[in-house]
Design a protein around this motif. Structure first.
Motif, PDB file in Angstrom:
ATOM      1  N   VAL A 176       0.836  -1.207   0.000  1.00 61.96           N
ATOM      2  CA  VAL A 176       0.000   0.000   0.000  1.00 61.96           C
ATOM      3  C   VAL A 176       0.869   1.254   0.000  1.00 61.96           C
ATOM      4  CG1 VAL A 176      -1.643   1.349   1.370  1.00 61.96           C
ATOM      5  CG2 VAL A 176      -2.004  -1.101   1.026  1.00 61.96           C
ATOM      6  N   LEU A 179       2.228   1.719  -3.552  1.00 67.32           N
ATOM      7  CA  LEU A 179       1.213   2.221  -4.475  1.00 67.32           C
ATOM      8  C   LEU A 179       0.889   3.688  -4.196  1.00 67.32           C
ATOM      9  CD1 LEU A 179      -1.212  -0.851  -4.547  1.00 67.32           C
ATOM     10  CD2 LEU A 179       0.540  -0.232  -6.223  1.00 67.32           C
ATOM     11  N   THR A 180       0.869   4.048  -2.918  1.00 63.16           N
ATOM     12  CA  THR A 180       0.620   5.444  -2.555  1.00 63.16           C
ATOM     13  C   THR A 180       1.754   6.337  -3.044  1.00 63.16           C
ATOM     14  OG1 THR A 180      -0.633   4.754  -0.601  1.00 63.16           O
ATOM     15  CG2 THR A 180       0.177   7.017  -0.627  1.00 63.16           C
ATOM     16  N   ILE A 211      -6.929   2.137  -3.802  1.00 64.06           N
ATOM     17  CA  ILE A 211      -5.857   1.737  -2.888  1.00 64.06           C
ATOM     18  C   ILE A 211      -6.362   1.728  -1.447  1.00 64.06           C
ATOM     19  CG2 ILE A 211      -3.606   2.409  -1.943  1.00 64.06           C
ATOM     20  CD1 ILE A 211      -2.906   3.488  -4.725  1.00 64.06           C
TER      21      ILE A 211
END
Length: 236
Positions: A176, A179-180, A211
Motif C-alpha cells: 500500500v 502504491l501510494t 488503494i
C-alpha cells in the motif's frame, strides 16, 4: 490501410491528401507489428476499430492479430529496432520507448478533429474524461480535445484482501505504501522522467480510492507516511 497492406508507398494520394504541405517520398512503406501477444497491439487495434469500420470488419481487435502485411518483431524493443533500421518503416510502440529513443511519431487527428503530437501531456489528456470507479476503461479516441487518440492506462493488479498465502500484514502495508508513493508528486515525476505519462487528476483520485480499499483480513491498510497527492498541493 497501411497495416492492411492497401497503401504501400509514402507518396500515396490518400496520404498526400492528409498532408497537403508535406513533400512525401517515393518510398515503400514497411509496417512493423508485434509478433507476441500484447496490450500494445490490443490498444492499437482498438483505436483502429474506433475510427475505421473497414478495419473493424476485416481485422478486429485483440492482443494478437492475423496481419496481412508487414514485418513481425518481438516486444516494444524489437519493433523499435526494426523501425530504426528500416527506411520507410512504421510501427506502434509504447511512449516510454518512442520518446526515450527520440523516434519520429505520427501527429494524429483526434476525436475533436485536432491534429496532436504524441507527448506526455497529450497522453495524460486522454484520461481527462469521465472514468469508472473501478478504472476498467480504455482511453482510445478520447473525447478530450487535447488528447492523443492512441493512449492507454497501465494497470497494477493486486488482491483487495492481502491476507493470502504466506503474506504478512507488513507485506500488505509495504504494498500500500508503494502504491501510494506511485501516486505522489515524486512518484508521478519519476514516471514522467522515464516517459510514462502522469495520471490525470481524476485518475489519481479514483486510483487512490481503490488503494484505500485494500485490506488485510478486513483490517484497512493506511500508508504509514503518505505523501500529498498532486492536487492536494494546489491552492484553490
Amino acid at each position: 490501410e497501411i497495416f492492411m497492406g492497401n497503401i504501400i508507398r509514402w507518396d500515396d494520394p490518400l496520404i498526400a491528401q492528409e498532408n497537403p504541405d508535406v513533400e512525401l517520398p517515393d518510398l515503400r512503406i514497411t509496417p512493423v507489428y508485434r509478433s507476441d501477444g500484447s496490450g500494445t497491439t490490443f490498444n492499437f487495434s482498438d483505436y483502429l476499430c474506433e475510427v475505421s469500420d473497414k478495419w473493424k470488419r476485416s481485422m478486429g481487435k485483440g492482443k494478437a492479430l492475423k496481419w496481412s502485411a508487414g514485418i513481425a518483431a518481438k516486444g516494444n524493443p524489437g519493433v523499435a529496432g526494426i523501425v530504426q533500421q528500416t527506411e520507410g518503416a512504421i510501427g506502434y510502440i509504447g511512449s516510454e520507448y518512442a520518446l526515450t529513443l527520440k523516434l519520429s511519431t505520427a501527429k494524429l487527428k483526434n476525436k475533436s478533429g485536432n491534429y496532436v503530437d504524441a507527448t506526455l501531456e497529450t497522453i495524460s489528456a486522454a484520461a481527462n474524461v469521465d472514468l469508472p470507479d473501478d478504472m476498467r476503461v480504455t482511453l482510445t479516441d478520447s473525447a478530450d480535445p487535447n488528447a492523443y487518440p492512441i493512449s492507454l492506462l497501465t494497470w497494477i493488479l493486486v488482491y483487495k484482501n492481502q491476507q493470502y498465502a504466506n503474506r504478512t500484514e507488513k507485506d500488505a502495508r509495504d504494498l500500500v505504501n508503494l502504491l501510494t508513493y506511485v501516486l505522489s508528486p515524486e512518484g508521478q515525476e519519476v514516471a514522467a522522467k522515464i516517459n510514462y505519462a502522469p495520471l490525470s487528476e481524476q485518475a489519481l483520485i479514483k486510483t487512490q480510492k481503490l488503494i484505500s480499499e485494500i485490506h488485510y483480513g478486513g483490517k484497512v491498510l493506511q500508508s504509514a507516511n503518505p505523501d500529498p497527492l498532486p492536487w492536494q498541493n494546489v491552492k484553490r
